[in-house]
Design an enzyme around this catalytic site. Sequence first.
Site, PDB file in Angstrom:
ATOM      1  N   ARG A 103       0.827  -1.128   0.003  1.00  0.00           N
ATOM      2  CA  ARG A 103      -0.018  -0.095   0.144  1.00  0.00           C
ATOM      3  C   ARG A 103       0.868   1.284   0.053  1.00  0.00           C
ATOM      4  O   ARG A 103       0.492   2.134   0.578  1.00  0.00           O
ATOM      5  CB  ARG A 103      -0.858  -0.063   1.207  1.00  0.00           C
ATOM      6  CG  ARG A 103      -1.821  -1.016   1.435  1.00  0.00           C
ATOM      7  CD  ARG A 103      -2.886  -1.085   0.242  1.00  0.00           C
ATOM      8  NE  ARG A 103      -4.141  -2.198   0.210  1.00  0.00           N
ATOM      9  CZ  ARG A 103      -4.116  -3.257  -0.134  1.00  0.00           C
ATOM     10  NH1 ARG A 103      -3.117  -3.974  -0.563  1.00  0.00           N
ATOM     11  NH2 ARG A 103      -5.146  -4.103   0.171  1.00  0.00           N
ATOM     12  N   SER A 112     -10.675  -0.651   2.955  1.00  0.00           N
ATOM     13  CA  SER A 112      -9.855  -0.747   4.345  1.00  0.00           C
ATOM     14  C   SER A 112      -9.405   0.815   4.701  1.00  0.00           C
ATOM     15  O   SER A 112      -8.972   1.359   3.783  1.00  0.00           O
ATOM     16  CB  SER A 112      -8.938  -1.558   4.243  1.00  0.00           C
ATOM     17  OG  SER A 112      -8.917  -2.912   3.817  1.00  0.00           O
ATOM     18  N   GLU A 159      -4.737   4.036   5.866  1.00  0.00           N
ATOM     19  CA  GLU A 159      -4.696   3.943   4.252  1.00  0.00           C
ATOM     20  C   GLU A 159      -5.291   5.074   3.561  1.00  0.00           C
ATOM     21  O   GLU A 159      -4.342   5.252   2.405  1.00  0.00           O
ATOM     22  CB  GLU A 159      -5.286   2.301   3.831  1.00  0.00           C
ATOM     23  CG  GLU A 159      -4.712   1.890   2.497  1.00  0.00           C
ATOM     24  CD  GLU A 159      -5.939   1.107   2.029  1.00  0.00           C
ATOM     25  OE1 GLU A 159      -6.799   1.631   1.506  1.00  0.00           O
ATOM     26  OE2 GLU A 159      -5.678  -0.119   1.915  1.00  0.00           O
TER      27      GLU A 159
HETATM   28  P1  FAD Z   1      -8.705   8.427  -5.459  1.00  0.00           P
HETATM   29  O1  FAD Z   1      -9.693   8.364  -4.195  1.00  0.00           O
HETATM   30  O2  FAD Z   1      -9.610   9.420  -6.489  1.00  0.00           O
HETATM   31  O3  FAD Z   1      -7.472   8.815  -5.233  1.00  0.00           O
HETATM   32  C1  FAD Z   1      -6.469   8.307  -4.193  1.00  0.00           C
HETATM   33  C2  FAD Z   1      -5.246   9.177  -4.296  1.00  0.00           C
HETATM   34  O4  FAD Z   1      -4.668   8.931  -5.544  1.00  0.00           O
HETATM   35  C3  FAD Z   1      -5.245  10.411  -4.020  1.00  0.00           C
HETATM   36  O5  FAD Z   1      -4.240  11.113  -3.205  1.00  0.00           O
HETATM   37  C4  FAD Z   1      -5.367  11.057  -5.436  1.00  0.00           C
HETATM   38  O6  FAD Z   1      -4.959  12.551  -5.357  1.00  0.00           O
HETATM   39  C5  FAD Z   1      -4.189  10.469  -5.981  1.00  0.00           C
HETATM   40  N1  FAD Z   1      -4.456  10.327  -7.468  1.00  0.00           N
HETATM   41  C6  FAD Z   1      -5.427   9.820  -8.118  1.00  0.00           C
HETATM   42  N2  FAD Z   1      -5.315   9.722  -9.431  1.00  0.00           N
HETATM   43  C7  FAD Z   1      -4.170  10.197  -9.604  1.00  0.00           C
HETATM   44  C8  FAD Z   1      -3.314  10.472 -10.952  1.00  0.00           C
HETATM   45  N3  FAD Z   1      -4.024  10.317 -12.172  1.00  0.00           N
HETATM   46  N4  FAD Z   1      -2.070  11.103 -10.711  1.00  0.00           N
HETATM   47  C9  FAD Z   1      -1.760  11.471  -9.524  1.00  0.00           C
HETATM   48  N5  FAD Z   1      -2.301  11.029  -8.496  1.00  0.00           N
HETATM   49  C10 FAD Z   1      -3.732  10.621  -8.361  1.00  0.00           C
HETATM   50  N6  FAD Z   1      -7.740  -0.823  -2.541  1.00  0.00           N
HETATM   51  C11 FAD Z   1      -6.689  -1.696  -2.620  1.00  0.00           C
HETATM   52  O7  FAD Z   1      -5.670  -1.784  -2.781  1.00  0.00           O
HETATM   53  N7  FAD Z   1      -7.365  -3.060  -2.625  1.00  0.00           N
HETATM   54  C12 FAD Z   1      -8.625  -3.425  -2.363  1.00  0.00           C
HETATM   55  O8  FAD Z   1      -8.917  -4.660  -2.380  1.00  0.00           O
HETATM   56  C13 FAD Z   1      -9.458  -2.244  -2.324  1.00  0.00           C
HETATM   57  N8  FAD Z   1     -10.764  -2.296  -2.007  1.00  0.00           N
HETATM   58  C14 FAD Z   1     -11.661  -1.414  -1.796  1.00  0.00           C
HETATM   59  C15 FAD Z   1     -12.813  -1.786  -1.467  1.00  0.00           C
HETATM   60  C16 FAD Z   1     -13.809  -0.690  -1.762  1.00  0.00           C
HETATM   61  C17 FAD Z   1     -15.318  -1.003  -1.373  1.00  0.00           C
HETATM   62  C18 FAD Z   1     -13.424   0.593  -1.794  1.00  0.00           C
HETATM   63  C19 FAD Z   1     -14.363   1.858  -1.748  1.00  0.00           C
HETATM   64  C20 FAD Z   1     -11.932   1.023  -1.995  1.00  0.00           C
HETATM   65  C21 FAD Z   1     -11.196   0.039  -1.989  1.00  0.00           C
HETATM   66  N9  FAD Z   1      -9.670  -0.067  -2.252  1.00  0.00           N
HETATM   67  C22 FAD Z   1      -8.785  -1.232  -2.416  1.00  0.00           C
HETATM   68  C23 FAD Z   1      -9.201   1.401  -2.396  1.00  0.00           C
HETATM   69  C24 FAD Z   1      -9.422   2.074  -3.548  1.00  0.00           C
HETATM   70  O9  FAD Z   1     -10.170   1.323  -4.383  1.00  0.00           O
HETATM   71  C25 FAD Z   1      -7.942   2.275  -4.353  1.00  0.00           C
HETATM   72  O10 FAD Z   1      -6.817   2.985  -3.743  1.00  0.00           O
HETATM   73  C26 FAD Z   1      -8.025   2.752  -5.671  1.00  0.00           C
HETATM   74  O11 FAD Z   1      -7.011   2.666  -6.481  1.00  0.00           O
HETATM   75  C27 FAD Z   1      -8.321   4.216  -5.598  1.00  0.00           C
HETATM   76  O12 FAD Z   1      -8.812   4.704  -6.876  1.00  0.00           O
HETATM   77  P2  FAD Z   1      -9.242   6.301  -7.049  1.00  0.00           P
HETATM   78  O13 FAD Z   1      -9.277   6.537  -8.546  1.00  0.00           O
HETATM   79  O14 FAD Z   1     -10.662   6.175  -6.568  1.00  0.00           O
HETATM   80  O15 FAD Z   1      -8.450   7.126  -6.486  1.00  0.00           O
HETATM   81  N1  EPU Z   2     -10.833 -10.113  10.481  1.00  0.00           N
HETATM   82  C1  EPU Z   2     -11.373 -10.040  11.861  1.00  0.00           C
HETATM   83  N2  EPU Z   2     -12.399  -9.261  11.708  1.00  0.00           N
HETATM   84  C2  EPU Z   2     -12.865  -8.332  10.782  1.00  0.00           C
HETATM   85  C3  EPU Z   2     -12.122  -8.530   9.700  1.00  0.00           C
HETATM   86  C4  EPU Z   2     -11.048  -9.112   9.593  1.00  0.00           C
HETATM   87  O1  EPU Z   2     -11.092 -10.813  12.529  1.00  0.00           O
HETATM   88  O2  EPU Z   2     -13.824  -7.797  11.198  1.00  0.00           O
HETATM   89  C5  EPU Z   2      -9.706 -11.039  10.438  1.00  0.00           C
HETATM   90  C6  EPU Z   2      -9.954 -12.377   9.937  1.00  0.00           C
HETATM   91  O3  EPU Z   2      -9.140 -13.237  10.784  1.00  0.00           O
HETATM   92  C7  EPU Z   2      -9.643 -12.455   8.713  1.00  0.00           C
HETATM   93  C8  EPU Z   2      -8.499 -11.252   8.555  1.00  0.00           C
HETATM   94  O4  EPU Z   2      -8.712 -10.481   9.321  1.00  0.00           O
HETATM   95  O5  EPU Z   2      -9.178 -13.755   8.346  1.00  0.00           O
HETATM   96  C9  EPU Z   2      -8.315 -10.945   7.085  1.00  0.00           C
HETATM   97  O6  EPU Z   2      -9.584 -10.368   6.729  1.00  0.00           O
HETATM   98  P1  EPU Z   2      -9.820 -10.254   5.030  1.00  0.00           P
HETATM   99  O7  EPU Z   2      -9.653 -11.408   4.398  1.00  0.00           O
HETATM  100  O8  EPU Z   2     -11.392  -9.651   5.058  1.00  0.00           O
HETATM  101  O9  EPU Z   2      -8.810  -9.087   4.560  1.00  0.00           O
HETATM  102  P2  EPU Z   2      -8.073  -7.885   5.328  1.00  0.00           P
HETATM  103  O10 EPU Z   2      -6.953  -8.051   5.811  1.00  0.00           O
HETATM  104  O11 EPU Z   2      -9.286  -7.169   6.301  1.00  0.00           O
HETATM  105  C10 EPU Z   2      -7.098  -6.958   2.921  1.00  0.00           C
HETATM  106  C11 EPU Z   2      -6.842  -5.708   2.272  1.00  0.00           C
HETATM  107  C12 EPU Z   2      -8.143  -5.414   1.498  1.00  0.00           C
HETATM  108  C13 EPU Z   2      -8.150  -6.660   0.383  1.00  0.00           C
HETATM  109  C14 EPU Z   2      -8.167  -8.089   1.363  1.00  0.00           C
HETATM  110  C15 EPU Z   2      -8.147  -9.319   0.291  1.00  0.00           C
HETATM  111  C16 EPU Z   2      -5.525  -4.293   3.507  1.00  0.00           C
HETATM  112  C17 EPU Z   2      -5.498  -3.066   4.373  1.00  0.00           C
HETATM  113  N3  EPU Z   2      -6.821  -4.753   3.257  1.00  0.00           N
HETATM  114  O12 EPU Z   2      -8.199  -6.877   3.790  1.00  0.00           O
HETATM  115  O13 EPU Z   2      -8.005  -4.393   0.465  1.00  0.00           O
HETATM  116  O14 EPU Z   2      -9.180  -6.706  -0.568  1.00  0.00           O
HETATM  117  O15 EPU Z   2      -7.103  -8.129   2.186  1.00  0.00           O
HETATM  118  O16 EPU Z   2      -6.872  -9.438  -0.193  1.00  0.00           O
HETATM  119  O17 EPU Z   2      -4.685  -4.613   3.303  1.00  0.00           O
HETATM  120  C18 EPU Z   2      -8.325  -1.946   0.640  1.00  0.00           C
HETATM  121  O18 EPU Z   2      -7.258  -1.818   0.532  1.00  0.00           O
HETATM  122  O19 EPU Z   2      -9.015  -1.047   0.750  1.00  0.00           O
HETATM  123  C19 EPU Z   2      -8.921  -3.257   0.881  1.00  0.00           C
HETATM  124  C20 EPU Z   2     -10.203  -3.605   0.947  1.00  0.00           C
END
Ligand code: FAD
Ligand code: EPU
Length: 339
Positions: A166, A239, A335
Amino acid sequence: MVSHIIKNKSLKQFNTFGIEAKADFFADFNNTQDLLEIISSNEFKENKNLILGGGSNILFTKDFNGIVLHNLTKGIRKEQVSKTEYHVTAAAGEVWHELVLYALANNLGGIENLSLIPGYVGASPMQNIGAYGVEIKDVFVCLKALEISTGEIKIFNKEQCHFGYRESFFKRAGKGKYIILEVTFQLSTEHRINTSYGAIEAELKKMNLEPSISHISKAVCAIRQSKLPDPRAIGNAGSFFKNPSISIEQYHQLKINFPDLPAYPVDEHYIKTAAGYLIEKCGLKGYRNGDAGVHAMQALVLVNYGHAKGNQIYDLSCLVIEKVKATFGIELEREVNII
Ligand code: FAD
Ligand code: EPU
């Protein structure tokens, strides 16, 4: 004033938390020419700026007294570089999941585990998006970015991006200095199926599907939809915190009172544990203060039940950090980008 620049624009539709905040100035851009015009405007030169993609990793704690640039550039192209390998380049304004669908439609493997991550391609290198055992650094080739101070276009290879969990150069030393314009990934017709993340295998079995890139995508979508709140229904940015790394000694100490503490190996000195677990054990899962809450199904996700203000979500994040620190001695790191 350049024609594209709008004054006093609500950002509520432009952030997945659904937070009401206003930008003094706001400009969409569809191509580099428009972007260059905007950055040469007085509104840009005289104000601070924020580049916005899908707004899915951002929390507005106040109005933005500056100019927001919303990236709408589109286009995906592929170039064959060997018998099985392709370089796929997507414009920063492409929706990430559309790129995943493009890859699947072209039989190209490498990003299927990253299905359904919200946001745009341009933000994907910012925090090296990752899920289900894959991060973009695994397939990243290079990106093209505009350096704001000089207006020059620069190419960054993988080493120059300093990707980590991240993390990237663009969240650290390069923060606020570049506008990412397009990103190139190496995808392959020789699929390297990755089902290492436990839940994928179980999901494929449940769905009675053989492991293939499209089936993995299906399984990942199903897992995500069952766990994560849909921002269209309930505001969130995924997250809110990173999963923390702790020393092996601290891990063994904590295991005495928390025998089921999750552990993912990092190296011989550190393990990564699950922030969701820590937050849940502090009794905060499902906690709600007004419209700001900790999601009832996934404690790592902070939510806006409707009319929470950005600073209420931020205050809740402080409470979470405080309680986790008091209970486990672990300092959670946010994050989400706080504005
Ligand atoms: P924004 O929120 O618009 O911007 C994020 C940052 O990037 C800001 O600082 C912005 O200024 C900068 N930025 C954006 N575009 C540019 C550009 N073109 N040039 C320079 N700077 C830029 N993330 C994960 O890694 N794994 C996950 O599994 C995951 N699951 C998610 C689930 C949900 C339901 C949600 C809501 C979010 C999740 N995220 C996850 C976080 C998010 O989706 C990612 O970080 C994604 O890459 C953000 O993209 P965005 O275009 O919305 O960025
Ligand atoms: N857990 C709990 N309670 C909760 C949630 C999670 O106990 O309420 C524990 C469980 O033991 C579970 C473990 O956490 O097994 C891991 O949970 P999960 O598989 O849901 O993944 P996470 O660690 O919570 C991360 C990423 C997600 C990504 C998933 C799958 C980060 C910060 N988050 O979540 O990314 O989608 O793994 O790879 O690394 C994001 O970055 O926005 C995001 C959603």
